[in-house]
Design a protein around this motif. Structure first.
Motif, PDB file in Angstrom:
ATOM      1  N   ILE A 137       0.878  -1.181   0.000  1.00  0.00           N
ATOM      2  CA  ILE A 137       0.000   0.000   0.000  1.00  0.00           C
ATOM      3  C   ILE A 137       0.904   1.216   0.000  1.00  0.00           C
ATOM      4  N   ARG A 138       0.358   2.366  -0.463  1.00  0.00           N
ATOM      5  CA  ARG A 138       1.182   3.586  -0.471  1.00  0.00           C
ATOM      6  C   ARG A 138       1.381   4.099   0.943  1.00  0.00           C
ATOM      7  N   SER A 139       0.288   4.149   1.696  1.00  0.00           N
ATOM      8  CA  SER A 139       0.355   4.559   3.097  1.00  0.00           C
ATOM      9  C   SER A 139      -0.911   4.045   3.778  1.00  0.00           C
ATOM     10  N   PRO A 140      -0.872   3.910   5.103  1.00  0.00           N
ATOM     11  CA  PRO A 140      -2.080   3.457   5.813  1.00  0.00           C
ATOM     12  C   PRO A 140      -3.261   4.383   5.546  1.00  0.00           C
ATOM     13  N   GLN A 141      -2.981   5.690   5.543  1.00  0.00           N
ATOM     14  CA  GLN A 141      -4.042   6.667   5.326  1.00  0.00           C
ATOM     15  C   GLN A 141      -4.716   6.448   3.966  1.00  0.00           C
ATOM     16  N   ASP A 142      -3.859   6.288   2.978  1.00  0.00           N
ATOM     17  CA  ASP A 142      -4.306   6.071   1.616  1.00  0.00           C
ATOM     18  C   ASP A 142      -5.219   4.828   1.536  1.00  0.00           C
ATOM     19  N   PHE A 143      -4.737   3.737   2.125  1.00  0.00           N
ATOM     20  CA  PHE A 143      -5.437   2.452   2.103  1.00  0.00           C
ATOM     21  C   PHE A 143      -6.765   2.548   2.851  1.00  0.00           C
ATOM     22  N   LEU A 144      -6.718   3.095   4.071  1.00  0.00           N
ATOM     23  CA  LEU A 144      -7.910   3.098   4.906  1.00  0.00           C
ATOM     24  C   LEU A 144      -8.939   4.112   4.429  1.00  0.00           C
ATOM     25  N   SER A 145      -8.474   5.230   3.871  1.00  0.00           N
ATOM     26  CA  SER A 145      -9.486   6.180   3.395  1.00  0.00           C
ATOM     27  C   SER A 145     -10.138   5.633   2.128  1.00  0.00           C
ATOM     28  N   ALA A 146      -9.386   4.903   1.314  1.00  0.00           N
ATOM     29  CA  ALA A 146     -10.005   4.287   0.124  1.00  0.00           C
ATOM     30  C   ALA A 146     -11.095   3.295   0.542  1.00  0.00           C
ATOM     31  N   LEU A 147     -10.895   2.663   1.696  1.00  0.00           N
ATOM     32  CA  LEU A 147     -11.892   1.701   2.186  1.00  0.00           C
ATOM     33  C   LEU A 147     -12.968   2.362   3.058  1.00  0.00           C
ATOM     34  N   HIS A 148     -12.917   3.687   3.140  1.00  0.00           N
ATOM     35  CA  HIS A 148     -13.888   4.452   3.930  1.00  0.00           C
ATOM     36  C   HIS A 148     -13.919   4.059   5.405  1.00  0.00           C
ATOM     37  N   LEU A 149     -12.736   3.778   5.980  1.00  0.00           N
ATOM     38  CA  LEU A 149     -12.688   3.541   7.423  1.00  0.00           C
ATOM     39  C   LEU A 149     -12.953   4.871   8.130  1.00  0.00           C
ATOM     40  N   ASP A 150     -13.430   4.818   9.376  1.00  0.00           N
ATOM     41  CA  ASP A 150     -13.702   6.056  10.107  1.00  0.00           C
ATOM     42  C   ASP A 150     -12.402   6.804  10.433  1.00  0.00           C
ATOM     43  N   GLY A 151     -12.565   8.099  10.701  1.00  0.00           N
ATOM     44  CA  GLY A 151     -11.411   8.973  10.931  1.00  0.00           C
ATOM     45  C   GLY A 151     -10.523   8.513  12.068  1.00  0.00           C
ATOM     46  N   ARG A 152     -11.136   8.042  13.148  1.00  0.00           N
ATOM     47  CA  ARG A 152     -10.339   7.647  14.320  1.00  0.00           C
ATOM     48  C   ARG A 152      -9.425   6.459  13.979  1.00  0.00           C
ATOM     49  N   THR A 153      -9.986   5.473  13.295  1.00  0.00           N
ATOM     50  CA  THR A 153      -9.178   4.306  12.922  1.00  0.00           C
ATOM     51  C   THR A 153      -8.065   4.727  11.962  1.00  0.00           C
ATOM     52  N   GLN A 154      -8.413   5.597  11.010  1.00  0.00           N
ATOM     53  CA  GLN A 154      -7.391   6.070  10.062  1.00  0.00           C
ATOM     54  C   GLN A 154      -6.238   6.741  10.794  1.00  0.00           C
ATOM     55  N   ARG A 155      -6.590   7.649  11.716  1.00  0.00           N
ATOM     56  CA  ARG A 155      -5.544   8.402  12.444  1.00  0.00           C
ATOM     57  C   ARG A 155      -4.704   7.477  13.298  1.00  0.00           C
ATOM     58  N   CYS A 156      -5.387   6.605  14.023  1.00  0.00           N
ATOM     59  CA  CYS A 156      -4.657   5.729  14.947  1.00  0.00           C
ATOM     60  C   CYS A 156      -3.714   4.808  14.159  1.00  0.00           C
ATOM     61  N   CYS A 157      -4.190   4.231  13.064  1.00  0.00           N
ATOM     62  CA  CYS A 157      -3.342   3.314  12.278  1.00  0.00           C
ATOM     63  C   CYS A 157      -2.178   4.078  11.646  1.00  0.00           C
ATOM     64  N   ALA A 158      -2.459   5.292  11.150  1.00  0.00           N
ATOM     65  CA  ALA A 158      -1.382   6.076  10.539  1.00  0.00           C
ATOM     66  C   ALA A 158      -0.328   6.411  11.593  1.00  0.00           C
ATOM     67  N   ASP A 159      -0.781   6.830  12.782  1.00  0.00           N
ATOM     68  CA  ASP A 159       0.171   7.146  13.857  1.00  0.00           C
ATOM     69  C   ASP A 159       0.960   5.905  14.288  1.00  0.00           C
ATOM     70  N   CYS A 160       0.268   4.791  14.396  1.00  0.00           N
ATOM     71  CA  CYS A 160       0.952   3.533  14.768  1.00  0.00           C
ATOM     72  C   CYS A 160       2.078   3.253  13.775  1.00  0.00           C
TER      73      CYS A 160
END
Ligand code: ATP
Ligand code: MG
Length: 398
Positions: A264-287
């Motif tokens: 994947i290019r980045s967690p943010q990229d992957f999770l936003s493409a899958l329409h994950l909620d903002g909190r999960t996106q932020r937490c995974c990107a920070d992790c």
């Protein structure tokens, strides 16, 4: 099956329908679960009564699904879905039938269902109706399409995810043609809405066999979101499956593993493409940001991270770090948290109000709190009110 019986309110719905001369059966997941000896999460009923006829029989109903023949009966603070026998018309977008037609016979209704194990009906007082050999497949632990797999997946591409998800959840294997059909038709999954794919992936991640996600990737079902690699990455990717069975660490672990292998290019990229909620996106990107650096060495290092990212994200990163890189971050973090040492201005022995009383305001006040926090993170034993107030005095005077 003998020891699991439907609850009273479900029987009441079945019997009410029967008493009016309609056919009524338990059907789908609840029958499968009863055969497996598992308590069903919800109870679905199918009937030859038309939706209006079902509505007339019960005082409280919801009709959100009525276009597809489903009336939700509200009874004794429970909801039971009652669906009229139907067949599905042609499928426009590999997901939704353009029209459904109500039919009079149960077998046609069972034939539109996805897998043999989900195409069994049980009347309240009689023998199971199992025209596609679902009982036998359940006994053998096999997931098999009703009918011809390629055609069934062309109609509704989500069924490919469902097949893999059920195999992970139940520990069943895929019948050969069903498996081959998934590999042949995987590219149709690109047309599915991200939300549906996200929900299926999350359900897979929360089974006891989250490694099914590797098969899902390998088959090509996630090509719209994940770059498949030819080299053997599976043995490394699989490490994220050691994470606790919770959504956040498993999403974070998956992201970290995929990012590490440039899938994947980045967690943010992957999770936003899958329409994950903002909190999960932020937490995974920070992790994942945290995991790119060497792990913290000292308690102070941990406290700095806790202050910056918060307990949830740092805990999640520690879990992923241990799973992916076989470290002992969780133990270290636990010790820091257990020590009760201060890592946030909220835990300081003085408050903003104390500093206001001492005449500090605005930016100056913020900087002083930050200074005190730094100091206390270095000298945790000095997080005492008198001492900190003295320190503020001293700094002010100098
Ligand atoms: P779960 O325990 O996950 O709810 P389930 O089998 O009950 O499993 P549902 O999504 O609640 O799954 O669907 C209920 C029933 O409707 C299924 O058992 C199956 O008979 C039918 N069904 C659901 N989705 C599809 C589909 N995409 N294609 C064909 N039949 C389906
Ligand atoms: Mg269900």
């Amino acid at each position: 099956m003998a020891n699991i019986t439907p609850p009273k309110y479900v029987k009441q719905v079945l019997i009410t329908l029967q008493a009016r001369g309609y056919h009524a059966y338990l059907v789908g997941g609840c029958v499968r679960d009863m055969i497996l000896g598992v308590h069903p999460q919800d109870w679905d009923i199918c009937t030859d009564a038309l939706p209006e006829q079902v509505r007339d029989l019960f005082p409280r109903t919801l009709t959100v699904g009525v276009r597809h023949g489903t009336v939700t009966v509200l009874i004794h603070s429970h909801a039971v879905e009652v669906t009229t026998f139907r067949t599905d018309g042609s499928y426009a977008d590999h997901r939704h039938p353009e029209a459904v037609s109500f039919v009079g016979d149960l077998t046609s209704d069972l034939a539109r269902r996805d897998f043999t194990m989900n195409a069994i009906a049980l009347p309240p007082d009689g023998l199971v109706v199992d025209p596609f050999g679902g009982m036998e497949d359940i006994r053998s632990g096999i997931i098999r399409c009703v009918g011809e797999p390629d055609r069934r997946f062309e109609e509704d591409a989500l069924r490919m995810f469902r097949a893999l998800r059920f195999s992970a959840r139940l520990g069943f294997s895929l019948e050969e043609e069903t498996r081959a059909g998934i590999y042949r038709k995987a590219s149709l999954a690109a047309a599915l809405s991200p939300e549906r794919v996200r929900d299926e992936v999350e359900k897979m991640l929360l089974t006891n066999r989250p490694e099914i996600i590797l098969t899902t990737i390998e088959a090509g079902l996630l090509d719209r979101y994940i770059l498949r690699r030819e080299d053997d990455t599976a043995s490394e990717l699989i490490r994220f499956t050691a994470l606790p069975k919770k959504a956040l660490p498993r999403w974070a672990g998956l992201c970290a593993a995929l990012e590490r292998h440039a899938m994947i290019r980045s967690p943010q990229d992957f999770l936003s493409a899958l329409h994950l909620d903002g909190r999960t996106q932020r937490c995974c990107a920070d992790c994942c940001t945290l995991l790119r650096d060497a792990p913290p060495k000292t308690p102070k290092d941990w406290k700095v991270l806790l202050n910056r990212y918060g307990v949830d994200t740092v805990s999640c990163a520690a879990q992923v770090s241990d799973a992916l890189y076989t470290r002992h971050c969780r133990d270290q973090l636990r010790a820091v948290l257990k020590s009760g040492e201060c890592f946030s201005v909220r835990h300081l022995a003085v408050t903003g109000d104390d500093l206001v009383e001492l005449g500090l305001r605005g930016k100056e006040l913020g900087e002083m709190l930050q200074f005190l926090l730094e100091y206390v993170m270095d000298y945790p034993e000095n997080n005492r009110r008198e001492l900190l107030l003295q320190l503020v005095h001293g700094t002010e005077e100098s």
